[in-house]
Design an enzyme around this catalytic site. Structure first.
Site, short mmCIF file in Angstrom:
data_model
loop_
_atom_site.label_atom_id
_atom_site.label_comp_id
_atom_site.label_asym_id
_atom_site.label_seq_id
_atom_site.Cartn_x
_atom_site.Cartn_y
_atom_site.Cartn_z
N THR A 11 25.31 44.06 24.89
CA THR A 11 25.06 45.56 24.18
C THR A 11 25.03 46.45 25.09
OG1 THR A 11 22.73 44.83 24.11
CG2 THR A 11 24.07 44.23 22.23
N CYS A 128 28.86 48.60 41.99
CA CYS A 128 29.96 49.63 41.70
C CYS A 128 30.69 50.19 42.85
CB CYS A 128 29.69 50.35 40.61
SG CYS A 128 27.98 50.90 40.26
N GLN A 155 27.73 59.63 42.10
CA GLN A 155 27.78 58.52 41.09
C GLN A 155 27.59 59.16 39.59
OE1 GLN A 155 26.44 55.45 44.47
NE2 GLN A 155 26.03 54.81 42.31
N SER A 158 26.62 56.65 33.94
CA SER A 158 26.73 55.07 33.12
C SER A 158 26.56 54.06 34.13
CB SER A 158 28.21 55.05 32.80
OG SER A 158 28.85 55.27 33.73
N LYS A 213 22.63 48.58 49.56
CA LYS A 213 23.64 47.66 49.02
C LYS A 213 25.13 47.95 49.74
CE LYS A 213 21.39 48.33 44.72
NZ LYS A 213 21.86 48.58 43.36
N ARG A 235 23.30 61.04 42.57
CA ARG A 235 23.84 60.81 41.00
C ARG A 235 24.25 62.32 40.79
NH1 ARG A 235 23.98 56.38 38.70
NH2 ARG A 235 21.73 55.70 39.15
N HIS A 242 32.73 57.06 39.60
CA HIS A 242 32.25 57.31 40.74
C HIS A 242 33.16 57.81 41.56
CE1 HIS A 242 28.78 55.43 39.17
NE2 HIS A 242 28.59 54.26 39.88
N ASN A 315 33.54 53.22 37.19
CA ASN A 315 32.69 52.31 37.63
C ASN A 315 32.21 51.31 36.50
OD1 ASN A 315 31.45 54.85 36.16
ND2 ASN A 315 29.59 53.58 36.13
O1 25A Z 1 18.67 45.28 37.78
P1 25A Z 1 20.06 45.83 37.96
O2 25A Z 1 21.00 44.67 38.44
O3 25A Z 1 19.71 46.78 39.07
O4 25A Z 1 20.58 46.41 36.91
C1 25A Z 1 19.96 47.54 36.27
C2 25A Z 1 20.84 48.06 34.98
O5 25A Z 1 22.20 48.48 35.39
C3 25A Z 1 23.32 48.05 34.64
C4 25A Z 1 22.51 47.41 33.30
O6 25A Z 1 22.25 48.36 32.13
C5 25A Z 1 21.16 47.04 33.73
O7 25A Z 1 20.22 47.13 32.76
N1 25A Z 1 23.98 47.43 35.11
C6 25A Z 1 23.98 45.90 35.62
N2 25A Z 1 24.96 45.55 36.38
C7 25A Z 1 25.61 46.81 36.56
C8 25A Z 1 26.85 47.17 37.09
N3 25A Z 1 27.51 46.03 38.17
C9 25A Z 1 25.08 47.78 35.98
N4 25A Z 1 25.64 49.16 35.87
C10 25A Z 1 26.70 49.19 36.58
N5 25A Z 1 27.44 48.06 37.21
P2 25A Z 1 23.21 48.29 30.72
O8 25A Z 1 22.65 49.29 29.73
O9 25A Z 1 24.46 48.39 31.12
O10 25A Z 1 22.65 46.81 30.23
C11 25A Z 1 21.43 46.46 29.83
C12 25A Z 1 21.79 45.12 28.96
O11 25A Z 1 20.98 44.03 29.38
C13 25A Z 1 20.50 43.72 28.08
N6 25A Z 1 19.16 43.20 28.30
C14 25A Z 1 17.99 43.92 29.08
N7 25A Z 1 16.98 43.06 29.17
C15 25A Z 1 17.36 42.00 28.46
C16 25A Z 1 18.62 41.88 28.09
N8 25A Z 1 18.93 40.87 27.42
C17 25A Z 1 18.56 39.79 27.48
N9 25A Z 1 17.30 39.69 27.53
C18 25A Z 1 16.57 40.43 28.46
N10 25A Z 1 15.23 40.57 28.59
C19 25A Z 1 20.39 44.73 27.26
O12 25A Z 1 20.41 44.31 25.93
C20 25A Z 1 21.58 45.48 27.60
O13 25A Z 1 22.87 44.53 26.75
P3 25A Z 1 19.10 45.00 24.87
O14 25A Z 1 19.32 44.34 23.69
O15 25A Z 1 17.78 44.99 25.62
O16 25A Z 1 19.61 46.50 24.71
C21 25A Z 1 20.51 46.94 23.93
C22 25A Z 1 20.21 48.48 23.45
O17 25A Z 1 18.61 48.46 22.95
C23 25A Z 1 18.20 49.80 23.33
N11 25A Z 1 17.10 49.76 24.37
C24 25A Z 1 17.02 49.36 25.81
N12 25A Z 1 15.84 49.14 26.13
C25 25A Z 1 15.14 49.58 24.98
C26 25A Z 1 15.98 49.89 23.88
N13 25A Z 1 15.21 50.22 22.80
C27 25A Z 1 13.92 50.35 22.82
N14 25A Z 1 13.15 50.02 23.67
C28 25A Z 1 13.54 49.68 24.85
N15 25A Z 1 12.75 49.48 25.79
C29 25A Z 1 19.49 50.61 24.12
O18 25A Z 1 20.04 51.42 23.33
C30 25A Z 1 20.23 49.51 24.52
O19 25A Z 1 21.54 49.96 24.46
O1 L14 Z 2 23.12 46.90 41.58
O2 L14 Z 2 21.91 53.18 38.55
O3 L14 Z 2 24.82 47.09 40.30
O4 L14 Z 2 24.01 53.34 39.00
C1 L14 Z 2 24.63 49.58 39.77
C2 L14 Z 2 24.33 50.69 39.17
C3 L14 Z 2 22.17 49.36 40.31
C4 L14 Z 2 21.95 50.71 39.45
C5 L14 Z 2 24.05 47.33 40.66
C6 L14 Z 2 23.07 52.91 39.07
C7 L14 Z 2 23.63 48.58 39.93
C8 L14 Z 2 23.05 51.31 39.75
#
Ligand code: 25A
Ligand code: L14
Length: 341
Positions: A11, A128, A155, A158, A213, A235, A242, A315
């Site tokens: 999602t 990214c 960056q 998104s 990174k 940012r 990006h 990105n």
């Molecule tokens: O930890 P990192 O690697 O540094 O990554 C940090 C963030 O970067 C993005 C990704 O965000 C991640 O959370 N990301 C990761 N890799 C990336 C990359 N290569 C990257 N960005 C760029 N390049 P994201 O928003 O794209 O994705 C988050 C997804 O993860 C699901 N998720 C989170 N916790 C989870 C989980 N799934 C399973 N178990 C868990 N414990 C998350 O799903 C989403 O698909 P979701 O269901 O939690 O959230 C869906 C929608 O719900 C809303 N929402 C979010 N948080 C809250 C919330 N609503 C209420 N309260 C909240 N606290 C949002 O609208 C969200 O869209």
């Molecule tokens: O490490 O906030 O892939 O733009 C890349 C996007 C961490 C967060 C990762 C951001 C993510 C970052």
């Protein structure tokens, strides 16, 4: 071919792009499971003309799954990816959780697809900013050897996920409506009409984790720890795409014309470099596209072995979803997915 695929974090901004990318590239999957947190259970997303319901991610989610594309954040990957591997799936992980593990390949297919051969169930997808940069500088490294990189990034929000896109749009709307104080939930400062020299957390050496990174992942992908790298990651209030200003110092001299020629033949790269006609890449130009765009290629007036260049890519595509799907396609082509062996 019978491939059962699951998207972890389906999602999110990256997960949604994965869904679109699988559909657009006619990825050979017979089933697709959408996994996210409990918050998203009840949502449904269209895929190939059908609506797929979101399921709660649990350790049991991977039964019968051959391939997992993971993008739910590093802590979620650390917890759940081992369960997926135990169930027999191969995981392409988008988070920072495993990228620097020595025996886990970190792959950008145009640059180091061969590294996939040694995988043990997990393949890491780079950050990214790193992914798009290595597509553009990899050919230069192979041709003349890169000695040093000095990078500044611009960056988009998104990269942080959907919540940051929402915050940037909300703040912009409120400011245009005349509101003076807007709420900042995702970033420590306002992002609308602003620029923040801060991505991910600060480390002891004064750099941010995003900057380090770029240093470490670039060396791992180019398989050369001798490259000196420094970066400032910033940012900007751009929704998608990006941009990077990269100064490349090479071991042997290469001219700007030679770089243009080299990159015009490089896979995944498009040279957009005709400044007289105001032709250079911008993030809006890159949006929704697969390639990495390079422009402003010129010889560094301060260094005979220096090249300046401007690198732009979407990105969510090359920086995340597209690169992950390309890795999966390469795994299929090389017969490295257990299901097709
Ligand atoms: O930890 P990192 O690697 O540094 O990554 C940090 C963030 O970067 C993005 C990704 O965000 C991640 O959370 N990301 C990761 N890799 C990336 C990359 N290569 C990257 N960005 C760029 N390049 P994201 O928003 O794209 O994705 C988050 C997804 O993860 C699901 N998720 C989170 N916790 C989870 C989980 N799934 C399973 N178990 C868990 N414990 C998350 O799903 C989403 O698909 P979701 O269901 O939690 O959230 C869906 C929608 O719900 C809303 N929402 C979010 N948080 C809250 C919330 N609503 C209420 N309260 C909240 N606290 C949002 O609208 C969200 O869209
Ligand atoms: O490490 O906030 O892939 O733009 C890349 C996007 C961490 C967060 C990762 C951001 C993510 C970052």
């Amino acid at each position: 071919m019978q491939l059962n695929v699951a998207i972890m974090g389906a999602t999110g901004a990256v997960g949604q792009e994965m869904l679109r990318t699988l559909e657009m590239r006619h990825f050979p999957c017979t089933s697709l499971r959408l996994l996210a947190s409990e918050r998203s259970v009840g949502k449904k997303f269209p895929f190939r003309g059908r609506l797929i319901p979101v399921e709660k991610l649990t350790p049991e989610s991977f039964k019968g799954v051959d391939l997992v594309l993971a993008s739910a954040g590093a802590s979620v990957s650390r917890e759940f990816v081992p369960h997926a591997v135990k169930a027999g799936a191969v995981v392409v992980d988008n988070t920072s959780a495993f990228r620097m593990e020595p025996d886990i390949p970190l792959v950008v297919p145009e640059v180091n697809a061969h590294a996939l051969e040694k995988h043990k169930g997990i393949i890491a997808n780079p950050n990214c900013s790193t992914a798009q940069m290595v597509v553009a500088i990899g050919p230069i490294h192979r041709a003349v050897g890169i000695k040093r990189l000095v990078i500044a990034t611009y960056q988009s929000v998104s990269g942080t996920g959907q919540k940051a896109i929402d915050e940037c749009l909300r703040q912009t709307r409120e400011l245009l409506e005349g509101k003076r104080d807007v709420e900042c939930k995702v970033y420590p400062h306002r992002i609308a009409f602003n620029v923040l020299p801060h991505i991910d957390v600060f480390l002891e050496n004064g750099y941010t984790k995003e900057e380090m990174k770029m240093v470490n992942e670039t060396r791992k992908i180019l398989e050369d720890d001798s490259i000196a790298i420094t970066a400032t990651t910033v940012r900007v209030p751009v929704l998608r795409g990006h941009s990077e200003a990269v100064n490349v110092e090479t071991h042997r001299k290469i001219t700007a014309a030679e770089v243009r020629e080299l990159l015009s033949k490089a896979p995944g790269v498009v040279v957009v470099d005709d400044p007289k006609n105001y032709d250079y890449p911008t993030p809006i130009y890159s949006e929704g596209r697969d390639e990495t765009y390079v422009g402003r290629i010129r010889e560094d007036i301060s260094n005979p072995n220096g090249i300046e260049m401007w690198i732009v890519s979407d990105n969510l595509r090359k920086g995340a979803a597209l690169n992950a799907v390309q890795i999966a396609e390469e795994l299929i082509a090389r017969k490295l997915l257990r299901a097709v062996q």
